[in-house]
Every structure is written in structure tokens, then in C-alpha cells.
Design a protein around this motif. Structure first.
Motif, PDB file in Angstrom:
ATOM      1  N   GLU A  65       0.828  -1.202   0.000  1.00 43.42           N
ATOM      2  CA  GLU A  65       0.000   0.000   0.000  1.00 43.42           C
ATOM      3  C   GLU A  65       0.870   1.264   0.000  1.00 43.42           C
ATOM      4  O   GLU A  65       0.471   2.293  -0.541  1.00 43.42           O
ATOM      5  CB  GLU A  65      -0.975  -0.016   1.179  1.00 43.42           C
ATOM      6  CG  GLU A  65      -1.950  -1.204   1.174  1.00 43.42           C
ATOM      7  CD  GLU A  65      -2.761  -1.316  -0.121  1.00 43.42           C
ATOM      8  OE1 GLU A  65      -3.100  -0.277  -0.712  1.00 43.42           O
ATOM      9  OE2 GLU A  65      -3.035  -2.455  -0.552  1.00 43.42           O
ATOM     10  N   MET A  66       2.059   1.197   0.600  1.00 43.37           N
ATOM     11  CA  MET A  66       2.982   2.337   0.530  1.00 43.37           C
ATOM     12  C   MET A  66       3.360   2.593  -0.932  1.00 43.37           C
ATOM     13  O   MET A  66       3.400   3.735  -1.389  1.00 43.37           O
ATOM     14  CB  MET A  66       4.254   2.061   1.341  1.00 43.37           C
ATOM     15  CG  MET A  66       4.103   2.279   2.834  1.00 43.37           C
ATOM     16  SD  MET A  66       3.469   3.912   3.288  1.00 43.37           S
ATOM     17  CE  MET A  66       4.899   4.947   2.985  1.00 43.37           C
ATOM     18  N   MET A  68       1.615   1.779  -3.562  1.00 44.05           N
ATOM     19  CA  MET A  68       0.405   2.301  -4.202  1.00 44.05           C
ATOM     20  C   MET A  68       0.294   3.811  -3.956  1.00 44.05           C
ATOM     21  O   MET A  68      -0.018   4.592  -4.848  1.00 44.05           O
ATOM     22  CB  MET A  68      -0.816   1.572  -3.611  1.00 44.05           C
ATOM     23  CG  MET A  68      -2.155   1.999  -4.143  1.00 44.05           C
ATOM     24  SD  MET A  68      -2.371   1.581  -5.870  1.00 44.05           S
ATOM     25  CE  MET A  68      -2.966  -0.111  -5.740  1.00 44.05           C
ATOM     26  N   LEU A  69       0.598   4.197  -2.708  1.00 45.17           N
ATOM     27  CA  LEU A  69       0.480   5.600  -2.302  1.00 45.17           C
ATOM     28  C   LEU A  69       1.582   6.457  -2.941  1.00 45.17           C
ATOM     29  O   LEU A  69       1.315   7.493  -3.566  1.00 45.17           O
ATOM     30  CB  LEU A  69       0.565   5.680  -0.773  1.00 45.17           C
ATOM     31  CG  LEU A  69       0.450   7.058  -0.126  1.00 45.17           C
ATOM     32  CD1 LEU A  69      -0.953   7.629  -0.326  1.00 45.17           C
ATOM     33  CD2 LEU A  69       0.761   6.974   1.367  1.00 45.17           C
ATOM     34  N   THR A  71       3.642   6.066  -5.469  1.00 44.51           N
ATOM     35  CA  THR A  71       3.767   6.194  -6.921  1.00 44.51           C
ATOM     36  C   THR A  71       2.874   7.296  -7.498  1.00 44.51           C
ATOM     37  O   THR A  71       3.063   7.691  -8.641  1.00 44.51           O
ATOM     38  CB  THR A  71       3.445   4.862  -7.631  1.00 44.51           C
ATOM     39  OG1 THR A  71       2.209   4.358  -7.120  1.00 44.51           O
ATOM     40  CG2 THR A  71       4.546   3.841  -7.399  1.00 44.51           C
ATOM     41  N   ILE A 145       1.755  -2.764  -8.595  1.00 41.24           N
ATOM     42  CA  ILE A 145       2.618  -1.586  -8.650  1.00 41.24           C
ATOM     43  C   ILE A 145       3.753  -1.729  -7.636  1.00 41.24           C
ATOM     44  O   ILE A 145       3.504  -2.044  -6.469  1.00 41.24           O
ATOM     45  CB  ILE A 145       1.806  -0.313  -8.339  1.00 41.24           C
ATOM     46  CG1 ILE A 145       0.748  -0.077  -9.423  1.00 41.24           C
ATOM     47  CG2 ILE A 145       2.727   0.899  -8.216  1.00 41.24           C
ATOM     48  CD1 ILE A 145      -0.192   1.075  -9.120  1.00 41.24           C
TER      49      ILE A 145
ATOM     50  N   SER B  79      -5.123   3.615  -1.019  1.00 45.26           N
ATOM     51  CA  SER B  79      -4.012   3.071  -0.230  1.00 45.26           C
ATOM     52  C   SER B  79      -4.187   3.421   1.242  1.00 45.26           C
ATOM     53  O   SER B  79      -3.980   2.578   2.115  1.00 45.26           O
ATOM     54  CB  SER B  79      -2.668   3.557  -0.763  1.00 45.26           C
ATOM     55  OG  SER B  79      -2.618   4.959  -0.793  1.00 45.26           O
ATOM     56  N   MET B  83      -4.662   0.751   4.271  1.00 47.09           N
ATOM     57  CA  MET B  83      -3.768   0.736   5.434  1.00 47.09           C
ATOM     58  C   MET B  83      -4.580   0.735   6.728  1.00 47.09           C
ATOM     59  O   MET B  83      -4.273   0.003   7.673  1.00 47.09           O
ATOM     60  CB  MET B  83      -2.867   1.972   5.421  1.00 47.09           C
ATOM     61  CG  MET B  83      -1.782   1.936   4.368  1.00 47.09           C
ATOM     62  SD  MET B  83      -0.930   3.541   4.318  1.00 47.09           S
ATOM     63  CE  MET B  83       0.038   3.343   2.814  1.00 47.09           C
TER      64      MET B  83
END
Lengths: 410, 410
Positions: A65-66, A68-69, A71, A145, B79, B83
Motif C-alpha cells: 500500500e505504501m 500504491m500511495l 507512486t 505496482i 491506499s 492501510m
């Protein structure tokens, strides 16, 4: 007429004005008649703000998720830069990492590029467009991603240059090139016209900071000519290529240095065959990066191992060692803070014995005590007290005559 | 046990606290034993900031690059929400529009969904994960990023519900449901328990604002049961489905209204066969949205055409008409500002003649002059003076007894 890959880092695209400035640098290259691929990072501090948001959602956000965030950061920059280029009348098109065909391993946060599918980029270049690609990001075979970790945009640029067989990869940054040493500390520091991949690798690894080691390694493997240059000044930068004929007589090419080092010594280890591997496997498993390692056998049955770590990792390192005390079987741990590493780098060293000796002599002449030494074929590193760092760098810079220009500048 | 699609709009995810609140609503649904797909928009005003950045790069940024830029907004939200869900111990995974298989036409800024490839989402749902999808975005067959235009996240949610054959699609918003009329103006306004697709379509088109007409149309076509409900209050909202048996006796279901309308009358047109089409094709080509249209033939050779536009489009409309005066061949243009549209909506009207007559009588009783009228099978719209708007809505709300609950609430 050729193909140039340009890379602009976060500070070079940190504001609307800076992105407009970048668009001018891109257009200049295009006007020289070259095809241009531009790789950009996220705007200045935008990554930090996203990380701060994530920390509010979870103590330890998942790396997927990091990615995802984070990018989204470069995706913002590519669209803004492309708008600026279009506004100035140029055909330009932006692509995210996945659109640009940048395939990576299935590892979040620190993936390596496995392959670049260049069909789409080539098609758009052929149509005369300026192609703007998001750095730092890619996609796995499963369509996930990923990000490439620190220095990722440098790697994206070099990898694209290799895949597209570009004539050159220009790394634009906030300094005019690679210096003999850090000009903020040594005012006689001189910009190098050229440097070899290996020398740059040693300098990059030693904290020179202008270019990520992974990108240099990639460039070396695929023989991509790099130039580190200023995003604001219109001057030539530093060429990084296989040979650097114009300065090849220089024995020492540059001096790198880094403070906030700590020496950790594990005393009274049994000197078995597996002692070294056990201790450093344990540390690696806990993600502690160890720098210089020195083993000294004091008598036949016992040994001491010293290594340097960043001071910020010191307490964690000691904790890990204490946790595994039974397994590692040592007597005690000693640590020494406030240290610095000073290294001289140059491929000319291989054929010039006595370079290390000269370095030690210079340090001794300046009353600087050397606490650790490590050497490779093209570098000598010494660990000294933090307070002596700048004095040591200045003295070495003088002694190896780095401020002198020994060949004609281009 | 079923599958629920939940959609949370920009105001519902406008801050870290609000996203944490949303994560609770998602978890409640999951704990009821349902599979959950969550569709989210960009955080609150983040789209506005991105648009502002774009405007600094170019006067009229290309729509492709705008889509590239704006789609980062939802990617940030998915994201962060994922989380938050993971932090609370739930298995969750986020997907951008392209990862979620949302295929669209090759139109930037306002693409329609053509197909949803659900294999990936189904796989993750089967593994028990909460699936979080970015609303408002999709991908073309050529791998280009597109956005779905206004109300796009509603459409994403409904389309996913249709493709995954979800039991229900819950549209969470900042109001508790669909009301008989706007409760900010009429304090006897009542939340509806149910409403049909067609009624909702008329209300949505008439500016009720809770749900985008395109999403309602999609839901109607694929028979997706919608519920509009509050993202902060734990109460039932308004069900939107094919029949609304619980309130089917209501002739008028709701009253929609909208101010800042202008009437434009083009006088002295030659009453040829192509007059109407010429005038409105001309306006459509210039992107002017016309609402109510009225044609009155005054004598055999001449005709007048009146239509309503938003007041903000009035001067542009007049300019276009003047530009094409020669082609359109009219005598003069008249405009009247400060108008409002008030409409009654209800599927019961079809079988109840006299509803329009009753509406006109109510308005007349209140000394409100009707300037334009337009009817469909399930609605009657009137254009009146802006100052009479609230009075008209209140009188009609009373006259059609909308504040009375005629059936048992669930």
C-alpha cells in the motif's frame, strides 16, 4: 541526431516554477535535434507528506500500500511537466512506470527492474513526441505496482537509456557535477570533467550522494554514458563512462566522507571458522547495514571483530548482539561514537603503490589518529574522529593536488 | 451472506479522521458476514488542488494529462483506507481503476465504462479480502488512463455491483438519504424510504445532487439495488430499486428545484422545418447546455423559441446566437434572468391525470406566475421567478402531502 534520456530529481521539480524550468531544459535538448525521454521524480517534499499521511493510518503500513500511495507522486509530476511542454507547443506524452513497460521483481518497496518492454515508447518517439516517464516505479508480472527503492529514478533513467540504446543519460541535479570532494566543506574542491564507472561507484557508495550506486552499476553493466549536470546552470557536468582518458593520469580522483559513524567491537569471540559468518548473518537478518569490517586475531583461541555502523543504528545493533549473546559466545561489546569515514578514490591507485601509505602519512602529519582502515583496488577508507574529518579532507585534497586541473577542460 | 459494494465520496474521505470513520463502516459490513468491495473518491478538496496546479502549467491542459493527474487522487485514498483496514486486523487490498479491470472508451475526461474484467477482484474476494477500488477512473484498450467525468465514482460503484452481481450498492454520502425536497429549504422535508429508478433519475437530473444520473441509469439497466445513506449516522437510507412497493401510492414523490436560471427567447424566426434543429445544433456545438425548450408558433410564417439555460451561460449563449444571426435568421433575442425551476416528480402521475393542473392551481393560489412549463411522464417542471422558489416548494410540499408518512417505515 540521437536519443537522450534526461532525469530530473525531486528538488529539480519541487515547484511549478522549477517544473517550468525543467521544461526549458527538455526543449533545448529537443531543439538540438535529439529524441528525448524525460524521467522525473515526485515533487520535492510531496513524498514526505504522503509518508506522513500513511503514518496516521497505520503504525507500520504494508509495503504494497505504501507503493500504491507513493507512486502517485511521480504521476503528478509527469502530467504537470507534459502540460508545460504542450503549452510551449511541443508534442509530449506522459507514462507511468507500468505504461512505460518497466517490469520489476515482485518485491514491494525495493524492486529491481527485470525487463523493459519498449514498444510503446519507441512508437511515440518515432512520432516525434517528447516522452515523459515516471521514475522510481514499475509493475510486476502480476500487474502489481512496485517502487524501486532509494535512487529509483536514477535507475529508471539508466535502465531506459540502456533499453532504448540512448546515446547518453543526463542526470540533472542541484549540483553542477561530481566534485573531487564536497565543495560545501572544501573550497578548493573542483568539478571533475570525467570519471570512470568504478570510481563513481566507490564515490557513490561512500556517500557522495549525487548518484545512486545501483544506477551507476546498471550504467556500467550496459555501458550507458552518464552525465551528472546542473538543472539550473547551462554548463557541462561530469561524464561517467568506461574510460576517462582526459584525466587518466590522476591517481586519486576524489575524496568522499561521511560523519556519524560508530565503531562496534565484539571482544573475546572464539576464533572458529563460522564466527564471522554467524555474527554478520545475525546482523543482516535484523536489517543492520554494516560498513567496514576488521578482524584481529589476538591469540590462537580468541578473536575480536570490529565494524562500523551509522550511529543511528548503534543501539539497535547492540541490542541484537546482546539478544544472541549465547549463540555468538563473546565476552563483551565496546562501542565508540563520533567517528567519521574519509576515503580516497581513484582507479590510478592499482598501478601506484604507496598511495595508502601517503594517505596515512598526511593524516599523521596533521595529528589525526586512524582508528580503522579498509582498502579496495581503487579506494582507501579510514575511520577517524568526527572532529578531524574536515581537516583530513582538506589536507588530503591538497596533498593529492585535486584542486589542480591537470588536463585541458573540454 | 452476500456481496455489498460500498461507495464513499470525497467529503466522506476528506481527512485522516474521516477515512478512519469509513474504515469502521466497511468493517461493520464485513462483520455482518458479507463480502465487501469499497469504491472511494479523491480526498475532499485534493482534486481542486491538482486542478489549480495544472492551471499553473497551461491555460488549457490537455485532457489526457488532466486524467493522468487527477487519477492520483483516488489512488491516494485507496491506499490510505486499505492501510487503515489492515491496521485494524482485516485483510484488505487496493486496486486502481486499471488494476480492477475497469475498461472504458477512448475518451479522456468523460469516458464510459465498456466492460469490467472481474477475474482479479473475484479472486481476492474469494480469499476473504476487503477489496478497495479507486472510483472515477478506468483504462482504454490501448492502456491509456481515463476518467469517467462528474459522478464517476458513483458509476464505478454501480458498474462493479452489476459486474460482480452484488446484492446491493450502498452510496454513502453526507446526507441521510433522498428527501421529498431539499431539507435546507423546507423543514417538513422527509427522507424517503424508497424510490424508483425513474423517479430518482428525474430527481437526479433536476439537481437533487445526491446521486449522479449516469449511475442511476446504469443501476436501472442492470437492476442494481442502490441505497443512498449517511456515512456518519447509523440509520437506514433510501432504497432505489425497480419498484417501490412501500410508497407506491404516492403520486408525487419529491420536489426538486434549482435557481439561477435564465430564459432566452429567440423571436421572429422563420418557421421552417429545420429551424429548431439549426438553433440547438449551433448551441450544442458551442457546448451550451439547454434545459427546457418551448416553441410557440405565432403566425404561419414566424415562430419564437424559448429555452432555459444556467444564468452563468447566458452571455455566452447570446454571443453564440449573435455570431450566427445570419444563419439562424431571427429578429431579436430577449433574456430574462433571476428565474428558478421547480419540478414535481412521481411515477404515480402517469395514471393520475390532473397532477399538473393541481400544481398550477397551487402556484396560482400563491400568486406565483409560471413562465415556462415542461412535462414528462413522471414529472412536471415549471419556471418561475427566483424570489418565489422557496414559497412554491413549500406550498407544493404541503399540497401533495409529502411530509406525511403514508406507509410504515421499515
Amino acid at each position: 541526431m540521437g536519443l537522450i534520456v534526461q532525469k530530473f530529481g525531486g528538488t529539480s521539480v519541487g515547484s511549478v516554477e522549477k517544473i517550468l524550468n525543467v521544461s526549458n531544459r527538455v526543449i533545448e535538448e529537443k531543439q538540438r535535434g535529439n529524441d528525448v525521454v524525460v524521467v522525473v521524480s515526485a515533487m520535492g517534499k510531496s513524498t514526505d507528506s504522503l509518508v506522513a499521511l500513511a503514518r496516521e493510518m497505520a503504525k507500520q503500513p504494508s509495503q504494497r500500500e505504501m507503493d500504491m500511495l507513493l507512486t502517485t507522486g511521480e504521476q503528478v509530476t509527469i502530467s504537470l511537466l507534459t502540460m508545460a511542454l504542450q503549452e510551449k507547443g511541443y508534442h509530449a506524452v506522459s507514462f507511468t512506470g507500468w505504461q512505460a513497460g518497466i517490469q520489476t521483481e515482485s518485491i514491494y518497496g525495493n524492486a529491481r527492474i527485470t525487463h523493459i518492454e519498449t514498444t510503446k515508447l519507441k512508437k511515440h518517439l518515432k512520432e516525434g513526441k517528447i516522452v515523459v516517464v515516471a521514475g522510481f516505479q514499475g509493475i510486476t508480472d502480476e500487474g502489481e505496482i512496485t517502487t524501486l527503492g532509494r535512487g529509483g529514478s536514477d535507475t529508471t533513467a539508466v535502465a531506459l537509456a540502456a533499453a532504448l540504446r540512448a546515446n547518453k543519460c543526463d542526470i540533472y541535479t542541484d549540483v553542477p557535477g561530481v566534485f573531487t570532494t564536497d565543495p560545501r566543506y572544501v573550497n578548493t574542491a573542483r568539478k571533475l570533467d570525467g570519471i570512470s564507472y568504478d570510481e563513481m561507484l566507490e564515490l557513490a557508495n561512500l556517500g557522495a550522494g549525487v548518484l545512486h550506486p545501483r544506477a551507476v552499476e546498471f550504467a556500467k553493466n550496459y555501458e550507458v554514458t552518464l552525465e551528472v549536470r546542473s538543472s539550473t546552470e547551462l554548463t557541462a557536468g561530469t561524464l561517467i563512462e568506461e574510460e576517462s582518458p582526459m584525466e587518466q593520469n590522476l591517481i586519486v580522483r576524489g575524496i568522499a566522507f561521511e560523519d556519524q559513524m560508530t565503531r562496534v567491537t565484539v571482544c573475546g569471540l572464539s576464533s572458529g571458522l563460522t564466527t564471522l559468518s554467524t555474527i554478520f548473518t545475525t546482523l543482516a537478518n535484523e536489517n543492520i547495514n554494516v560498513d567496514i569490517i576488521i578482524q584481529s586475531v589476538t591469540n590462537t583461541s580468541e578473536t575480536s571483530i570490529s565494524f562500523s555502523v551509522k550511529t543511528e543504528c548503534c543501539s539497535r545493533t547492540v541490542k541484537v548482539l546482546e539478544k544472541y549473546k549465547d549463540v555468538l559466545n563473546y565476552k563483551q561489546i565496546e562501542t565508540e561514537n563520533c567517528l567519521a569515514k574519509v576515503s580516497i578514490v581513484g582507479s590510478g591507485m592499482i598501478s601506484n603503490p604507496g598511495v595508502a601509505a601517503k594517505m596515512f602519512a598526511v593524516l599523521a602529519d596533521n595529528n589525526i589518529q586512524v582508528k580503522m582502515v579498509s582498502t579496495s583496488e581503487i579506494k582507501v577508507s579510514t575511520v577517524i574522529h568526527e572532529n578531524d574529518m574536515v581537516k583530513a579532507v582538506e589536507a588530503l585534497h591538497d596533498a593529492f593536488e585535486l584542486s589542480k586541473i591537470t588536463v585541458e577542460s573540454k
